[in-house]
Design an enzyme around this catalytic site. Structure first.
Site, PDB file in Angstrom:
ATOM      1  N   ASP A   6       0.978  -1.182   0.076  1.00 43.15           N
ATOM      2  CA  ASP A   6      -0.033   0.014  -0.067  1.00 43.15           C
ATOM      3  C   ASP A   6       0.989   1.360  -0.008  1.00 43.15           C
ATOM      4  O   ASP A   6       1.983   1.089   0.355  1.00 43.15           O
ATOM      5  CB  ASP A   6      -1.041  -0.103   1.189  1.00 43.15           C
ATOM      6  N   SER A   7       0.202   2.449  -0.205  1.00 45.45           N
ATOM      7  CA  SER A   7       0.855   3.702   0.058  1.00 45.45           C
ATOM      8  C   SER A   7       1.562   4.044   1.260  1.00 45.45           C
ATOM      9  O   SER A   7       2.351   4.771   1.664  1.00 45.45           O
ATOM     10  CB  SER A   7      -0.092   4.873  -0.540  1.00 45.45           C
ATOM     11  N   TYR A  38      -0.723   8.381  -1.714  1.00 45.43           N
ATOM     12  CA  TYR A  38      -0.924   8.402  -3.121  1.00 45.43           C
ATOM     13  C   TYR A  38      -2.057   9.098  -3.845  1.00 45.43           C
ATOM     14  O   TYR A  38      -2.211   9.455  -4.568  1.00 45.43           O
ATOM     15  CB  TYR A  38      -0.789   6.820  -3.628  1.00 45.43           C
ATOM     16  N   GLY A  39      -3.156   9.186  -3.061  1.00 44.21           N
ATOM     17  CA  GLY A  39      -4.389   9.654  -3.409  1.00 44.21           C
ATOM     18  C   GLY A  39      -4.574  10.915  -4.016  1.00 44.21           C
ATOM     19  O   GLY A  39      -5.511  11.078  -4.850  1.00 44.21           O
ATOM     20  N   CYS A  69      -4.161  -1.387  -2.039  1.00 45.06           N
ATOM     21  CA  CYS A  69      -4.248   0.238  -2.006  1.00 45.06           C
ATOM     22  C   CYS A  69      -5.247   0.298  -3.196  1.00 45.06           C
ATOM     23  O   CYS A  69      -5.140  -0.276  -4.381  1.00 45.06           O
ATOM     24  CB  CYS A  69      -2.984   0.666  -2.445  1.00 45.06           C
ATOM     25  N   ASN A  70      -6.212   1.225  -2.842  1.00 44.31           N
ATOM     26  CA  ASN A  70      -7.483   1.458  -3.718  1.00 44.31           C
ATOM     27  C   ASN A  70      -6.982   2.352  -4.838  1.00 44.31           C
ATOM     28  O   ASN A  70      -7.176   2.068  -6.172  1.00 44.31           O
ATOM     29  CB  ASN A  70      -8.631   2.163  -2.885  1.00 44.31           C
ATOM     30  N   THR A  71      -5.994   3.115  -4.547  1.00 46.39           N
ATOM     31  CA  THR A  71      -5.637   4.116  -5.622  1.00 46.39           C
ATOM     32  C   THR A  71      -4.605   3.353  -6.666  1.00 46.39           C
ATOM     33  O   THR A  71      -4.957   3.408  -7.701  1.00 46.39           O
ATOM     34  CB  THR A  71      -4.737   5.122  -5.116  1.00 46.39           C
ATOM     35  N   GLU A 148      -5.340   8.201  10.864  1.00 40.07           N
ATOM     36  CA  GLU A 148      -3.985   7.858  11.065  1.00 40.07           C
ATOM     37  C   GLU A 148      -3.673   8.625  12.693  1.00 40.07           C
ATOM     38  O   GLU A 148      -2.714   8.050  13.247  1.00 40.07           O
ATOM     39  CB  GLU A 148      -2.851   8.237  10.198  1.00 40.07           C
ATOM     40  N   CYS A 180     -11.395   3.237   0.148  1.00 41.92           N
ATOM     41  CA  CYS A 180     -10.018   3.703   0.524  1.00 41.92           C
ATOM     42  C   CYS A 180      -9.486   2.942   1.728  1.00 41.92           C
ATOM     43  O   CYS A 180     -10.452   2.778   2.784  1.00 41.92           O
ATOM     44  CB  CYS A 180     -10.192   5.217   0.702  1.00 41.92           C
ATOM     45  N   THR A 181      -8.378   2.658   2.011  1.00 39.49           N
ATOM     46  CA  THR A 181      -8.038   1.795   2.757  1.00 39.49           C
ATOM     47  C   THR A 181      -8.128   2.077   4.283  1.00 39.49           C
ATOM     48  O   THR A 181      -8.459   1.188   5.215  1.00 39.49           O
ATOM     49  CB  THR A 181      -6.524   1.372   2.867  1.00 39.49           C
ATOM     50  N   HIS A 182      -8.193   3.342   4.501  1.00 38.01           N
ATOM     51  CA  HIS A 182      -8.439   3.916   5.799  1.00 38.01           C
ATOM     52  C   HIS A 182     -10.001   4.061   6.470  1.00 38.01           C
ATOM     53  O   HIS A 182     -10.013   3.904   7.734  1.00 38.01           O
ATOM     54  CB  HIS A 182      -8.025   5.215   5.990  1.00 38.01           C
TER      55      HIS A 182
HETATM   56  N1  DGL Z   1      -4.054   3.539   0.921  1.00 38.95           N
HETATM   57  C1  DGL Z   1      -4.670   4.686  -0.077  1.00 38.95           C
HETATM   58  C2  DGL Z   1      -5.727   4.064  -0.840  1.00 38.95           C
HETATM   59  O1  DGL Z   1      -6.506   3.092  -0.410  1.00 38.95           O
HETATM   60  C3  DGL Z   1      -5.340   5.894   0.885  1.00 38.95           C
HETATM   61  C4  DGL Z   1      -3.998   6.794   1.203  1.00 38.95           C
HETATM   62  C5  DGL Z   1      -3.206   7.392   0.069  1.00 38.95           C
HETATM   63  O2  DGL Z   1      -3.891   8.253  -0.423  1.00 38.95           O
HETATM   64  O3  DGL Z   1      -2.219   6.866  -0.172  1.00 38.95           O
HETATM   65  O4  DGL Z   1      -6.119   4.287  -1.997  1.00 38.95           O
END
Ligand code: DGL
Length: 261
Positions: A6-7, A38-39, A69-71, A148, A180-182
Protein backbone atom coordinates in the site's frame (compact mmCIF):
# COMPACT_ATOMS: atom_id res chain seq x y z
CA UNK A 1 4.78 -15.86 0.29
CA UNK A 2 1.74 -13.64 0.03
CA UNK A 3 2.89 -10.07 -0.54
CA UNK A 4 0.71 -7.05 0.09
CA UNK A 5 1.51 -3.41 -0.48
CA UNK A 6 0.00 0.00 0.00
CA UNK A 7 1.00 3.65 -0.12
CA UNK A 8 1.41 3.54 3.65
CA UNK A 9 -0.05 1.74 6.61
CA UNK A 10 -3.66 1.87 5.34
CA UNK A 11 -3.23 -1.50 3.62
CA UNK A 12 -2.99 -3.04 7.07
CA UNK A 13 -6.80 -3.03 7.07
CA UNK A 14 -6.46 -5.58 4.25
CA UNK A 15 -3.75 -7.46 6.18
CA UNK A 16 -6.08 -7.57 9.18
CA UNK A 17 -8.83 -9.21 7.12
CA UNK A 18 -6.35 -11.65 5.53
CA UNK A 19 -4.93 -12.59 8.94
CA UNK A 20 -8.44 -13.29 10.25
CA UNK A 21 -9.03 -15.83 7.49
CA UNK A 22 -5.51 -17.14 6.86
CA UNK A 23 -3.80 -16.79 10.24
CA UNK A 24 -0.97 -19.27 9.61
CA UNK A 25 0.49 -17.89 6.41
CA UNK A 26 3.60 -15.78 6.39
CA UNK A 27 2.82 -12.39 4.86
CA UNK A 28 5.15 -9.77 3.44
CA UNK A 29 3.81 -6.25 3.73
CA UNK A 30 5.25 -3.10 2.23
CA UNK A 31 3.98 0.38 3.09
CA UNK A 32 5.49 3.21 1.06
CA UNK A 33 5.33 5.55 4.04
CA UNK A 34 8.01 7.87 2.65
CA UNK A 35 5.78 8.80 -0.28
CA UNK A 36 2.30 8.47 1.17
CA UNK A 37 -0.37 9.60 0.34
CA UNK A 38 -0.78 8.35 -3.21
CA UNK A 39 -4.38 9.51 -3.39
CA UNK A 40 -3.53 13.09 -4.32
CA UNK A 41 -0.90 12.18 -6.93
CA UNK A 42 -1.21 11.73 -10.68
CA UNK A 43 -2.09 8.35 -12.16
CA UNK A 44 1.32 8.20 -13.84
CA UNK A 45 3.26 8.62 -10.61
CA UNK A 46 1.01 6.24 -8.67
CA UNK A 47 1.47 3.56 -11.34
CA UNK A 48 5.27 3.95 -11.22
CA UNK A 49 5.31 3.70 -7.41
CA UNK A 50 3.02 0.66 -7.53
CA UNK A 51 5.37 -1.09 -9.93
CA UNK A 52 8.35 -0.44 -7.64
CA UNK A 53 6.43 -1.82 -4.66
CA UNK A 54 5.43 -4.96 -6.56
CA UNK A 55 9.05 -5.47 -7.65
CA UNK A 56 10.25 -5.18 -4.06
CA UNK A 57 7.82 -7.88 -2.92
CA UNK A 58 8.58 -10.21 -5.83
CA UNK A 59 12.33 -9.81 -5.21
CA UNK A 60 11.73 -10.75 -1.56
CA UNK A 61 9.94 -13.93 -2.56
CA UNK A 62 6.26 -13.01 -2.89
CA UNK A 63 4.47 -15.44 -5.20
CA UNK A 64 1.04 -13.88 -4.86
CA UNK A 65 0.54 -10.12 -4.70
CA UNK A 66 -2.32 -8.25 -3.13
CA UNK A 67 -2.49 -4.62 -4.19
CA UNK A 68 -3.83 -3.45 -0.84
CA UNK A 69 -4.31 0.12 -2.04
CA UNK A 70 -7.43 1.44 -3.75
CA UNK A 71 -5.53 4.12 -5.63
CA UNK A 72 -2.97 1.73 -7.16
CA UNK A 73 -5.79 -0.74 -7.87
CA UNK A 74 -7.55 2.01 -9.81
CA UNK A 75 -4.66 3.35 -11.89
CA UNK A 76 -1.64 1.07 -11.62
CA UNK A 77 -2.65 -2.51 -12.32
CA UNK A 78 -1.92 -2.70 -16.02
CA UNK A 79 1.76 -1.88 -15.60
CA UNK A 80 2.19 -4.38 -12.75
CA UNK A 81 0.39 -7.18 -14.59
CA UNK A 82 2.52 -6.59 -17.68
CA UNK A 83 5.71 -6.73 -15.62
CA UNK A 84 4.73 -9.92 -13.77
CA UNK A 85 2.41 -11.92 -16.03
CA UNK A 86 2.94 -15.16 -14.10
CA UNK A 87 2.11 -13.87 -10.65
CA UNK A 88 -1.48 -14.02 -9.41
CA UNK A 89 -2.59 -10.51 -8.50
CA UNK A 90 -5.45 -9.42 -6.31
CA UNK A 91 -6.63 -5.85 -6.25
CA UNK A 92 -9.15 -4.29 -3.89
CA UNK A 93 -11.59 -3.15 -6.58
CA UNK A 94 -12.49 -6.33 -8.49
CA UNK A 95 -13.88 -8.17 -5.41
CA UNK A 96 -15.78 -5.04 -4.32
CA UNK A 97 -17.38 -4.73 -7.76
CA UNK A 98 -18.42 -8.40 -7.66
CA UNK A 99 -20.16 -7.83 -4.32
CA UNK A 100 -21.80 -4.61 -5.52
CA UNK A 101 -23.33 -6.56 -8.40
CA UNK A 102 -24.65 -9.16 -5.98
CA UNK A 103 -26.08 -6.90 -3.31
CA UNK A 104 -27.15 -3.67 -4.97
CA UNK A 105 -30.86 -3.76 -5.59
CA UNK A 106 -31.41 -0.18 -6.70
CA UNK A 107 -28.27 -0.17 -8.88
CA UNK A 108 -27.34 3.22 -7.52
CA UNK A 109 -24.00 3.01 -5.79
CA UNK A 110 -21.83 5.48 -3.96
CA UNK A 111 -18.04 5.35 -4.08
CA UNK A 112 -16.09 7.23 -1.46
CA UNK A 113 -12.35 7.18 -2.09
CA UNK A 114 -9.18 9.14 -2.71
CA UNK A 115 -9.09 11.92 -5.29
CA UNK A 116 -7.07 9.78 -7.72
CA UNK A 117 -9.51 6.89 -7.44
CA UNK A 118 -12.51 9.15 -7.99
CA UNK A 119 -10.78 10.89 -10.91
CA UNK A 120 -10.01 7.52 -12.51
CA UNK A 121 -13.74 6.77 -12.89
CA UNK A 122 -12.86 3.10 -12.41
CA UNK A 123 -16.14 2.12 -10.75
CA UNK A 124 -18.17 3.88 -13.45
CA UNK A 125 -16.05 2.15 -16.07
CA UNK A 126 -16.33 -1.35 -14.59
CA UNK A 127 -20.02 -1.03 -13.84
CA UNK A 128 -20.92 0.57 -17.16
CA UNK A 129 -20.79 -2.87 -18.72
CA UNK A 130 -23.78 -3.71 -16.51
CA UNK A 131 -27.34 -2.55 -16.97
CA UNK A 132 -28.51 0.65 -15.35
CA UNK A 133 -25.78 1.18 -12.79
CA UNK A 134 -25.54 4.73 -11.60
CA UNK A 135 -22.45 5.79 -9.65
CA UNK A 136 -22.14 8.78 -7.34
CA UNK A 137 -18.50 9.32 -6.37
CA UNK A 138 -16.99 11.56 -3.73
CA UNK A 139 -13.37 12.06 -2.68
CA UNK A 140 -12.85 12.16 1.09
CA UNK A 141 -9.12 12.90 1.53
CA UNK A 142 -9.43 14.46 5.01
CA UNK A 143 -10.39 11.13 6.52
CA UNK A 144 -6.93 9.64 5.93
CA UNK A 145 -4.99 11.85 8.41
CA UNK A 146 -7.87 11.72 10.90
CA UNK A 147 -7.75 7.93 10.95
CA UNK A 148 -3.95 7.93 11.24
CA UNK A 149 -4.23 10.32 14.20
CA UNK A 150 -6.61 7.84 15.82
CA UNK A 151 -9.48 10.37 15.76
CA UNK A 152 -11.99 7.61 15.18
CA UNK A 153 -14.71 8.86 17.45
CA UNK A 154 -14.16 12.62 17.69
CA UNK A 155 -16.93 15.16 17.06
CA UNK A 156 -14.70 16.77 14.40
CA UNK A 157 -14.42 13.46 12.54
CA UNK A 158 -18.17 12.91 12.79
CA UNK A 159 -18.81 16.36 11.34
CA UNK A 160 -16.47 15.77 8.40
CA UNK A 161 -18.00 12.37 7.73
CA UNK A 162 -21.47 13.91 7.76
CA UNK A 163 -20.28 16.42 5.16
CA UNK A 164 -18.72 13.74 2.94
CA UNK A 165 -21.74 11.45 3.16
CA UNK A 166 -24.26 14.21 2.33
CA UNK A 167 -24.04 13.78 -1.49
CA UNK A 168 -24.65 10.03 -1.11
CA UNK A 169 -27.69 10.57 1.07
CA UNK A 170 -29.00 13.17 -1.31
CA UNK A 171 -28.50 10.87 -4.29
CA UNK A 172 -30.30 8.07 -2.43
CA UNK A 173 -27.72 5.44 -3.18
CA UNK A 174 -28.48 1.90 -2.03
CA UNK A 175 -24.86 0.66 -1.71
CA UNK A 176 -21.74 2.50 -0.56
CA UNK A 177 -18.19 1.33 -1.30
CA UNK A 178 -15.48 2.43 1.14
CA UNK A 179 -12.84 2.76 -1.56
CA UNK A 180 -9.87 3.81 0.55
CA UNK A 181 -7.93 1.59 2.92
CA UNK A 182 -8.51 3.88 5.90
CA UNK A 183 -12.29 4.14 5.78
CA UNK A 184 -13.09 0.66 7.18
CA UNK A 185 -11.76 1.98 10.50
CA UNK A 186 -14.63 4.49 10.42
CA UNK A 187 -17.34 1.94 9.64
CA UNK A 188 -18.98 2.35 13.03
CA UNK A 189 -19.62 6.02 12.20
CA UNK A 190 -20.45 5.57 8.51
CA UNK A 191 -22.92 2.67 8.72
CA UNK A 192 -25.38 4.29 11.15
CA UNK A 193 -25.10 7.61 9.33
CA UNK A 194 -26.10 5.99 6.02
CA UNK A 195 -28.96 4.08 7.63
CA UNK A 196 -30.22 0.52 7.31
CA UNK A 197 -31.34 0.87 3.71
CA UNK A 198 -27.75 1.32 2.46
CA UNK A 199 -25.34 -1.60 2.23
CA UNK A 200 -21.77 -0.65 3.03
CA UNK A 201 -19.06 -2.60 1.20
CA UNK A 202 -15.59 -2.93 2.67
CA UNK A 203 -13.12 -3.81 -0.13
CA UNK A 204 -10.55 -5.00 2.43
CA UNK A 205 -12.94 -7.69 3.59
CA UNK A 206 -14.05 -8.60 0.06
CA UNK A 207 -10.42 -8.92 -1.08
CA UNK A 208 -9.50 -11.20 1.82
CA UNK A 209 -12.53 -13.37 1.02
CA UNK A 210 -11.52 -13.53 -2.67
CA UNK A 211 -7.92 -14.47 -1.78
CA UNK A 212 -9.07 -17.18 0.64
CA UNK A 213 -11.43 -18.59 -1.97
CA UNK A 214 -8.67 -18.61 -4.58
CA UNK A 215 -6.37 -20.56 -2.26
CA UNK A 216 -9.13 -23.12 -1.68
CA UNK A 217 -9.48 -23.49 -5.44
CA UNK A 218 -5.70 -23.71 -5.96
CA UNK A 219 -4.51 -26.18 -3.31
CA UNK A 220 -1.10 -26.76 -4.93
CA UNK A 221 -0.30 -23.03 -4.78
CA UNK A 222 -1.73 -22.80 -1.25
CA UNK A 223 0.40 -25.74 -0.05
CA UNK A 224 3.56 -24.21 -1.47
CA UNK A 225 3.15 -20.99 0.56
CA UNK A 226 5.28 -20.75 3.70
CA UNK A 227 3.68 -20.59 7.11
CA UNK A 228 5.06 -18.56 10.01
CA UNK A 229 5.83 -15.02 11.03
CA UNK A 230 4.93 -12.08 8.83
CA UNK A 231 7.27 -9.23 7.88
CA UNK A 232 6.39 -5.57 7.67
CA UNK A 233 8.48 -3.16 5.62
CA UNK A 234 8.19 0.60 5.27
CA UNK A 235 10.09 3.18 3.24
CA UNK A 236 10.18 5.60 6.16
CA UNK A 237 10.19 4.60 9.79
CA UNK A 238 8.89 6.52 12.79
CA UNK A 239 7.95 5.09 16.19
CA UNK A 240 4.50 6.68 15.75
CA UNK A 241 3.90 4.71 12.53
CA UNK A 242 4.89 1.51 14.29
CA UNK A 243 2.54 2.31 17.15
CA UNK A 244 -0.43 3.03 14.86
CA UNK A 245 0.30 -0.09 12.80
CA UNK A 246 0.38 -2.24 15.96
CA UNK A 247 -2.89 -0.70 17.19
CA UNK A 248 -4.66 -1.44 13.93
CA UNK A 249 -3.47 -5.05 13.84
CA UNK A 250 -4.05 -5.49 17.58
CA UNK A 251 -0.61 -7.06 17.98
CA UNK A 252 2.89 -5.70 18.39
CA UNK A 253 4.62 -5.52 15.05
CA UNK A 254 8.08 -4.37 14.09
CA UNK A 255 8.48 -2.22 11.01
CA UNK A 256 11.68 -2.54 9.03
CA UNK A 257 12.87 0.35 6.92
CA UNK A 258 13.83 -0.42 3.31
CA UNK A 259 14.65 1.47 0.14
CA UNK A 260 12.80 0.91 -3.12
CA UNK A 261 14.75 0.82 -6.36
N1 DGL B 1 -4.06 3.62 0.89
C1 DGL B 1 -4.63 4.62 0.00
C2 DGL B 1 -5.76 4.03 -0.83
O1 DGL B 1 -6.45 3.13 -0.43
C3 DGL B 1 -5.13 5.79 0.79
C4 DGL B 1 -4.06 6.70 1.31
C5 DGL B 1 -3.35 7.42 0.19
O2 DGL B 1 -3.91 8.37 -0.38
O3 DGL B 1 -2.24 7.04 -0.11
O4 DGL B 1 -5.98 4.49 -1.91
Amino acid sequence: MIGLFDSGIGGLTVVREVMKRLPDYSLLYLGDTARTPYGNKSAEVVAAYGLQAAKFLVDRGARIIVVACNTVSAVGLTAIRQAYPDIPFFDVITPAIATVKKVSQGHHIGVMGTRALVASGIYQHLLSQENNFQVTAQAAPLLVPLVEEGWLDRPETKRIIRRYLAPFKQAQIDTLVLACTHYPLLKSLIIPRMGKRVKVIDPAEETAIALTQWLVEHPAEADSLPLGASHFYVTDFTPQTEKVASNWLKRTIKLEKVELK
